[in-house]
Design a protein around this motif. Sequence first.
Motif, PDB file in Angstrom:
ATOM      1  N   VAL A  62      63.243  79.908  27.680  1.00  0.00           N
ATOM      2  CA  VAL A  62      63.159  79.806  29.277  1.00  0.00           C
ATOM      3  C   VAL A  62      63.635  78.187  29.523  1.00  0.00           C
ATOM      4  CG1 VAL A  62      61.351  79.282  31.207  1.00  0.00           C
ATOM      5  CG2 VAL A  62      61.230  81.102  29.455  1.00  0.00           C
ATOM      6  N   ALA A  63      63.594  77.162  28.758  1.00  0.00           N
ATOM      7  CA  ALA A  63      63.781  76.078  29.158  1.00  0.00           C
ATOM      8  C   ALA A  63      65.644  75.826  29.036  1.00  0.00           C
ATOM      9  CB  ALA A  63      63.458  75.027  28.013  1.00  0.00           C
ATOM     10  N   LYS A  64      66.018  76.626  28.078  1.00  0.00           N
ATOM     11  CA  LYS A  64      67.796  76.845  28.100  1.00  0.00           C
ATOM     12  C   LYS A  64      68.079  77.500  29.590  1.00  0.00           C
ATOM     13  CE  LYS A  64      68.196  77.173  23.337  1.00  0.00           C
ATOM     14  NZ  LYS A  64      68.477  78.363  22.027  1.00  0.00           N
ATOM     15  N   MET A  65      67.345  78.213  30.325  1.00  0.00           N
ATOM     16  CA  MET A  65      67.891  78.857  31.642  1.00  0.00           C
ATOM     17  C   MET A  65      67.671  77.719  32.737  1.00  0.00           C
ATOM     18  SD  MET A  65      65.779  82.511  31.502  1.00  0.00           S
ATOM     19  CE  MET A  65      65.727  83.657  30.217  1.00  0.00           C
ATOM     20  N   ALA A  66      67.009  76.814  32.539  1.00  0.00           N
ATOM     21  CA  ALA A  66      66.601  75.836  33.632  1.00  0.00           C
ATOM     22  C   ALA A  66      67.671  74.751  33.478  1.00  0.00           C
ATOM     23  CB  ALA A  66      65.308  75.066  33.374  1.00  0.00           C
ATOM     24  N   VAL A  67      68.029  74.410  34.936  1.00  0.00           N
ATOM     25  CA  VAL A  67      68.786  73.207  35.219  1.00  0.00           C
ATOM     26  C   VAL A  67      68.209  71.930  35.006  1.00  0.00           C
ATOM     27  CG1 VAL A  67      70.092  72.148  37.048  1.00  0.00           C
ATOM     28  CG2 VAL A  67      70.288  74.589  36.800  1.00  0.00           C
ATOM     29  N   PHE A  68      66.843  71.879  35.413  1.00  0.00           N
ATOM     30  CA  PHE A  68      66.173  70.988  35.178  1.00  0.00           C
ATOM     31  C   PHE A  68      64.482  71.215  35.048  1.00  0.00           C
ATOM     32  CE2 PHE A  68      63.375  67.608  36.927  1.00  0.00           C
ATOM     33  CZ  PHE A  68      63.457  66.540  36.262  1.00  0.00           C
ATOM     34  N   VAL A  69      63.782  70.750  33.983  1.00  0.00           N
ATOM     35  CA  VAL A  69      62.490  71.263  33.937  1.00  0.00           C
ATOM     36  C   VAL A  69      61.503  70.066  34.660  1.00  0.00           C
ATOM     37  CG1 VAL A  69      60.734  71.745  32.277  1.00  0.00           C
ATOM     38  CG2 VAL A  69      62.929  72.403  31.684  1.00  0.00           C
ATOM     39  N   ASP A  70      60.978  70.462  35.712  1.00  0.00           N
ATOM     40  CA  ASP A  70      59.914  69.450  36.264  1.00  0.00           C
ATOM     41  C   ASP A  70      58.822  69.111  35.277  1.00  0.00           C
ATOM     42  OD1 ASP A  70      61.697  69.794  38.126  1.00  0.00           O
ATOM     43  OD2 ASP A  70      60.066  70.798  39.610  1.00  0.00           O
ATOM     44  N   ASN A  71      57.958  70.164  34.727  1.00  0.00           N
ATOM     45  CA  ASN A  71      56.795  69.934  33.657  1.00  0.00           C
ATOM     46  C   ASN A  71      56.586  70.992  32.857  1.00  0.00           C
ATOM     47  OD1 ASN A  71      54.671  71.903  35.339  1.00  0.00           O
ATOM     48  ND2 ASN A  71      55.406  70.300  37.036  1.00  0.00           N
ATOM     49  N   GLN A  72      56.184  70.967  31.825  1.00  0.00           N
ATOM     50  CA  GLN A  72      55.752  72.110  30.874  1.00  0.00           C
ATOM     51  C   GLN A  72      54.376  71.548  30.119  1.00  0.00           C
ATOM     52  OE1 GLN A  72      58.845  72.561  28.127  1.00  0.00           O
ATOM     53  NE2 GLN A  72      57.977  74.276  27.064  1.00  0.00           N
ATOM     54  N   SER A  73      53.511  72.606  29.921  1.00  0.00           N
ATOM     55  CA  SER A  73      52.319  72.359  29.493  1.00  0.00           C
ATOM     56  C   SER A  73      52.066  73.377  28.479  1.00  0.00           C
ATOM     57  CB  SER A  73      51.350  72.126  30.392  1.00  0.00           C
ATOM     58  OG  SER A  73      50.984  72.942  31.256  1.00  0.00           O
ATOM     59  N   LEU A  74      51.088  73.131  27.606  1.00  0.00           N
ATOM     60  CA  LEU A  74      50.363  74.301  26.555  1.00  0.00           C
ATOM     61  C   LEU A  74      48.983  73.880  26.274  1.00  0.00           C
ATOM     62  CD1 LEU A  74      50.654  76.694  24.451  1.00  0.00           C
ATOM     63  CD2 LEU A  74      51.228  74.895  22.708  1.00  0.00           C
ATOM     64  N   LYS A  75      47.958  74.833  26.608  1.00  0.00           N
ATOM     65  CA  LYS A  75      46.778  74.730  26.287  1.00  0.00           C
ATOM     66  C   LYS A  75      46.079  75.627  25.333  1.00  0.00           C
ATOM     67  CE  LYS A  75      42.233  75.007  28.784  1.00  0.00           C
ATOM     68  NZ  LYS A  75      41.494  75.156  30.234  1.00  0.00           N
ATOM     69  N   LEU A  76      45.270  75.349  24.436  1.00  0.00           N
ATOM     70  CA  LEU A  76      44.602  76.017  23.270  1.00  0.00           C
ATOM     71  C   LEU A  76      43.102  76.114  23.471  1.00  0.00           C
ATOM     72  CD1 LEU A  76      46.799  74.553  20.191  1.00  0.00           C
ATOM     73  CD2 LEU A  76      46.998  76.358  21.537  1.00  0.00           C
ATOM     74  N   ASP A  77      42.732  77.114  23.450  1.00  0.00           N
ATOM     75  CA  ASP A  77      41.113  77.263  23.701  1.00  0.00           C
ATOM     76  C   ASP A  77      40.592  78.041  22.621  1.00  0.00           C
ATOM     77  OD1 ASP A  77      38.870  77.545  24.763  1.00  0.00           O
ATOM     78  OD2 ASP A  77      39.136  79.216  26.380  1.00  0.00           O
ATOM     79  N   ASP A  78      39.844  77.314  22.000  1.00  0.00           N
ATOM     80  CA  ASP A  78      39.234  78.050  20.632  1.00  0.00           C
ATOM     81  C   ASP A  78      38.163  78.707  21.193  1.00  0.00           C
ATOM     82  OD1 ASP A  78      38.202  78.641  18.182  1.00  0.00           O
ATOM     83  OD2 ASP A  78      38.050  76.688  17.416  1.00  0.00           O
ATOM     84  N   GLN A  79      38.184  79.957  20.844  1.00  0.00           N
ATOM     85  CA  GLN A  79      36.946  81.139  21.001  1.00  0.00           C
ATOM     86  C   GLN A  79      36.416  81.663  19.790  1.00  0.00           C
ATOM     87  OE1 GLN A  79      35.721  82.044  24.031  1.00  0.00           O
ATOM     88  NE2 GLN A  79      36.895  80.251  25.140  1.00  0.00           N
ATOM     89  N   SER A  80      36.238  80.966  18.770  1.00  0.00           N
ATOM     90  CA  SER A  80      35.977  81.527  17.405  1.00  0.00           C
ATOM     91  C   SER A  80      34.467  81.389  17.387  1.00  0.00           C
ATOM     92  CB  SER A  80      36.195  80.309  16.354  1.00  0.00           C
ATOM     93  OG  SER A  80      37.949  80.419  16.359  1.00  0.00           O
ATOM     94  N   LEU A  81      33.812  80.374  17.931  1.00  0.00           N
ATOM     95  CA  LEU A  81      32.174  80.521  17.925  1.00  0.00           C
ATOM     96  C   LEU A  81      31.628  81.515  19.020  1.00  0.00           C
ATOM     97  CD1 LEU A  81      31.510  76.682  17.743  1.00  0.00           C
ATOM     98  CD2 LEU A  81      31.405  78.574  15.924  1.00  0.00           C
ATOM     99  N   ALA A  82      32.170  81.787  20.073  1.00  0.00           N
ATOM    100  CA  ALA A  82      32.010  82.658  20.791  1.00  0.00           C
ATOM    101  C   ALA A  82      32.150  84.158  20.584  1.00  0.00           C
ATOM    102  CB  ALA A  82      32.671  82.499  22.501  1.00  0.00           C
ATOM    103  N   TYR A  83      33.296  84.300  19.910  1.00  0.00           N
ATOM    104  CA  TYR A  83      33.372  85.545  19.446  1.00  0.00           C
ATOM    105  C   TYR A  83      32.512  85.848  18.129  1.00  0.00           C
ATOM    106  CZ  TYR A  83      36.265  89.343  17.323  1.00  0.00           C
ATOM    107  OH  TYR A  83      36.587  90.623  16.794  1.00  0.00           O
TER     108      TYR A  83
END
Length: 294
Positions: free
Chosen positions: A128-149
């Motif tokens: 997706v980044a290669k398709m962009a002319v300019f990337v305004d922002n990019q974020s990644l979030k990890l949510d650990d649900q091991s204990l809930a599971y």
Amino acid sequence: MKRNIIAIAIILTIFGCNNANKNDQNVEAKESIMAVDSVATVAEPKIIKTADMRFRVKNVQNTKEQLSQTIKAQGGTVAEFSIESIIQETQKVKQSVDSLKEITSYRTEGYLVANVPAEKLDDFTNTVAKMAVFVDNQSLKLDDQSLAYLGNRMKAGNRIEAANQMNKVAGKKSTSVETSLNIKDDYVDKKLQNLSIDNRVKYSTITLQFYQDNTIKTTVVANDDIYDYKPAFGNRLWMGIINGWTIFKELIIGLANIWALILTGVAIFFLIRYFIRKDKIKTQASGSLTDNRI
């Protein structure tokens, strides 16, 4: 004496049975706790990944098509998408008597939510980044649900065991059956929650917002100004003269239709004027006589 010995023996037997039951319950509780501890030490990792990106592209529609193809090729699905054109400014310029050139400046934005395999999320974001002319922002979030599971799985097991015990003891009592059904429903809820976690762990959700620079579009439209459709000044002037002559003739004809009223009005006017002059003459004559007597 024998009766007392028998009574004491019965009491000791009852207390012995109660202690045995308590010991059995304590053993079962200890075994259950040990089982929980053993399961907790081997909890499976359940990491849910979510990503967000906002970027500028050359063409929103083409980018949307490329994204759909890429998502499909990687085994993902498009959950939601929309394209919106926001008008920044519009002007109409006169091109001819009956047409206008409409000039519109607008901004096109796209919104897409996709589910892609978690192991391919990094590769997808790079594409997706290669398709962009300019990337305004990019974020990644990890949510650990091991204990809930893990908690849902252990609670589900406990509910199965409790339901089985209640079914053995309860018999056909309606209240106990209802309680058993509630326990089973709760078990189903926990299973569904874990299935949802499994699905979210397997497929990561990524939200994409993309836009393009303002675009200018010109369109020829019909002239909606009525004034522009009126005749030229010379034609309107000549038509005005003709209309004036027509109105004058109609006025003469109208006066001719009321000639009797006009004649009566003129006669009344002169009659009133005659009497007014006559009164003035009498007044002047009386005044002169009075002066002569004096």
